[in-house]
Design a protein around this motif. Structure first.
Motif, mmCIF file in Angstrom:
data_model
loop_
_atom_site.group_PDB
_atom_site.id
_atom_site.type_symbol
_atom_site.label_atom_id
_atom_site.label_comp_id
_atom_site.label_asym_id
_atom_site.label_seq_id
_atom_site.Cartn_x
_atom_site.Cartn_y
_atom_site.Cartn_z
ATOM 1 N N GLU A 48 61.947 13.106 20.309
ATOM 2 C CA GLU A 48 60.682 12.575 20.827
ATOM 3 C C GLU A 48 59.511 12.921 19.902
ATOM 4 N N ASN A 49 59.843 13.443 18.720
ATOM 5 C CA ASN A 49 58.859 13.779 17.680
ATOM 6 C C ASN A 49 58.023 15.014 18.013
ATOM 7 N N LYS A 50 58.544 15.871 18.899
ATOM 8 C CA LYS A 50 57.882 17.144 19.153
ATOM 9 C C LYS A 50 58.138 18.079 17.970
ATOM 10 N N SER A 51 57.268 19.055 17.816
ATOM 11 C CA SER A 51 57.412 20.062 16.766
ATOM 12 C C SER A 51 57.779 21.379 17.433
ATOM 13 N N ILE A 52 58.847 22.014 16.959
ATOM 14 C CA ILE A 52 59.422 23.150 17.681
ATOM 15 C C ILE A 52 59.633 24.334 16.747
ATOM 16 N N ILE A 53 59.227 25.516 17.208
ATOM 17 C CA ILE A 53 59.554 26.768 16.525
ATOM 18 C C ILE A 53 60.406 27.596 17.465
ATOM 19 N N ILE A 54 61.566 28.010 17.020
ATOM 20 C CA ILE A 54 62.379 28.937 17.798
ATOM 21 C C ILE A 54 62.523 30.231 16.998
ATOM 22 N N SER A 55 62.321 31.338 17.681
ATOM 23 C CA SER A 55 62.476 32.643 17.051
ATOM 24 C C SER A 55 63.623 33.361 17.742
ATOM 25 N N THR A 56 64.542 33.868 16.963
ATOM 26 C CA THR A 56 65.717 34.503 17.552
ATOM 27 C C THR A 56 66.409 35.383 16.512
ATOM 28 N N HIS A 57 67.309 36.220 16.996
ATOM 29 C CA HIS A 57 68.165 36.984 16.082
ATOM 30 C C HIS A 57 69.587 36.417 16.091
ATOM 31 N N ILE A 58 69.784 35.279 16.800
ATOM 32 C CA ILE A 58 71.111 34.665 16.902
ATOM 33 C C ILE A 58 71.299 33.667 15.754
ATOM 34 N N LEU A 59 72.049 34.060 14.755
ATOM 35 C CA LEU A 59 72.201 33.245 13.551
ATOM 36 C C LEU A 59 72.801 31.863 13.825
ATOM 37 N N GLU A 77 55.778 17.609 11.999
ATOM 38 C CA GLU A 77 56.056 16.776 13.165
ATOM 39 C C GLU A 77 57.537 16.420 13.213
ATOM 40 N N GLY A 78 58.123 16.541 14.402
ATOM 41 C CA GLY A 78 59.502 16.119 14.596
ATOM 42 C C GLY A 78 60.538 17.005 13.942
ATOM 43 N N GLU A 79 60.240 18.288 13.788
ATOM 44 C CA GLU A 79 61.229 19.195 13.208
ATOM 45 C C GLU A 79 61.384 20.451 14.070
ATOM 46 N N ILE A 80 62.521 21.109 13.896
ATOM 47 C CA ILE A 80 62.757 22.419 14.488
ATOM 48 C C ILE A 80 62.755 23.441 13.355
ATOM 49 N N TYR A 81 61.877 24.424 13.484
ATOM 50 C CA TYR A 81 61.755 25.487 12.480
ATOM 51 C C TYR A 81 62.313 26.766 13.103
ATOM 52 N N GLY A 82 63.301 27.360 12.455
ATOM 53 C CA GLY A 82 63.906 28.586 12.953
ATOM 54 C C GLY A 82 63.334 29.804 12.259
ATOM 55 N N LEU A 83 62.762 30.703 13.041
ATOM 56 C CA LEU A 83 62.218 31.951 12.499
ATOM 57 C C LEU A 83 63.195 33.063 12.843
ATOM 58 N N LYS A 115 53.980 14.625 9.066
ATOM 59 C CA LYS A 115 52.654 15.216 9.242
ATOM 60 C C LYS A 115 52.769 16.722 9.460
ATOM 61 N N GLU A 116 51.924 17.466 8.772
ATOM 62 C CA GLU A 116 51.865 18.921 8.951
ATOM 63 C C GLU A 116 51.090 19.203 10.235
ATOM 64 N N VAL A 117 51.760 19.784 11.216
ATOM 65 C CA VAL A 117 51.150 20.027 12.526
ATOM 66 C C VAL A 117 50.508 21.413 12.580
ATOM 67 N N ILE A 118 51.226 22.413 12.102
ATOM 68 C CA ILE A 118 50.699 23.781 12.051
ATOM 69 C C ILE A 118 50.778 24.288 10.611
ATOM 70 N N HIS A 154 53.259 20.516 30.917
ATOM 71 C CA HIS A 154 52.187 19.652 30.418
ATOM 72 C C HIS A 154 52.612 18.776 29.243
ATOM 73 N N ASN A 155 53.944 18.659 29.048
ATOM 74 C CA ASN A 155 54.498 17.808 27.996
ATOM 75 C C ASN A 155 53.845 18.109 26.638
ATOM 76 N N PRO A 156 53.954 19.373 26.180
ATOM 77 C CA PRO A 156 53.219 19.801 24.979
ATOM 78 C C PRO A 156 53.730 19.144 23.703
ATOM 79 N N GLN A 157 52.827 19.041 22.741
ATOM 80 C CA GLN A 157 53.158 18.486 21.426
ATOM 81 C C GLN A 157 53.979 19.488 20.616
#
Length: 266
Positions: A205-216, A50-56, A9-12, A173-176
């Motif tokens: 746990e099927n959370k959707s995560i975006i991490i932004s970093t300069h650490i390759l 849903e359920g993925e980690i997206y690295g920016l 599912k597309e969350v954002i 708050h146990n965010p989605q």
């Protein structure tokens, strides 16, 4: 609801997102420009599933933090749209904030409060009842090793422990959806591993995560998909296999970075 990326599912959904800031005379002089506006983010489009980690990924000043602050409703876009579960977040600010856990490297906690008091304060802001607040506190304080420091003043804690308290508060708050700007900032290798492990647990746990970093290496290790942003523009987006086929993340990043610099110098 859009289904894509292996039928997740597309969350954002971010479409043609831009953000400009007005420059003062002093800022124009410092930047050696006559432009009255700085375009920090320029026509950015991407999705989080849903359920993925997206690295920016991007260098300093690329527009990563500005993008995350728009996603977290702290900044209003100059143009473009952000949809959460199909709804434009600008029309659903309160509902959006309940679903998002946001951490920025610039979050400042009150040095005179303890982690225990700070957690209770934010739990009340989020509307958690006492039983749920205690339950979440025990889970998160145990996860991040905060227990033995819970009654110390935050001003007495190491920078790494302060970061872990900030991480715990962002998850009260146990965010989605979890949006983290430099999540391992200030952490030693052991604490960084604990954060990485917990992010992978949240993904399970099927959370959707975006991490932004300069650490390759962090992006390469954790992310299912990677977006590379340079000068406010998305220069690449793909999964790990696509990155590998282009010579690996480090080579791809510097190829794109050098290409962008060459265009400016031309």
């Amino acid at each position: 609801m859009s289904m894509n990326n292996n039928n997740r599912k597309e969350v954002i959904k971010v479409t043609h997102l831009s953000k400009s800031f007005r420059l003062s005379y002093k800022q124009r002089k410092e930047n050696k420009t006559d432009d009255k506006y700085l375009k920090a983010v320029d026509d950015l489009s991407f999705s989080l599933y849903e359920g993925e980690i997206y690295g920016l990924l991007g260098p300093n000043g690329a527009g990563k933090t500005t993008t995350l602050r728009m996603l977290a409703t702290l900044f209003t876009p100059s143009s473009g749209n952000i949809y959460l579960d199909g709804k434009d977040i600008q029309n659903n600010l309160e509902e959006t904030r309940k679903k998002i856990g946001f951490l920025t490297s610039e979050l400042k906690l009150d040095n005179f409060f303890t982690p225990d008091y700070t957690f209770d304060f934010f739990a009340e802001l989020y509307g958690l009842d006492k039983v749920e607040s205690v339950r979440r506190k025990e889970i998160l304080f145990n996860q991040f090793g905060i227990d033995e420091y819970r009654y110390k003043k935050i001003g007495e804690l190491s920078s790494g422990m302060k970061q872990k308290v900030s991480l715990a508060i962002s998850l009260i708050h146990n965010p989605q959806i979890i949006i983290y700007d430099e999540p391992t900032n200030g952490l030693d290798i052991i604490a960084s591993k604990a954060v990485e492990d917990y992010l992978l647990k949240l993904k399970e746990e099927n959370k959707s995560i975006i991490i932004s970093t300069h650490i390759l290496p962090l992006v390469e290790k954790l992310s299912d998909r990677i977006g590379i942003i340079i000068d406010g523009k998305m220069q690449f987006e793909g999964n790990k296999e696509e990155v590998k086929n282009l010579g690996g993340l480090e080579k791809l990043f510097f190829d794109l970075y050098n290409e962008a610099r060459d265009k400016i110098d031309a």
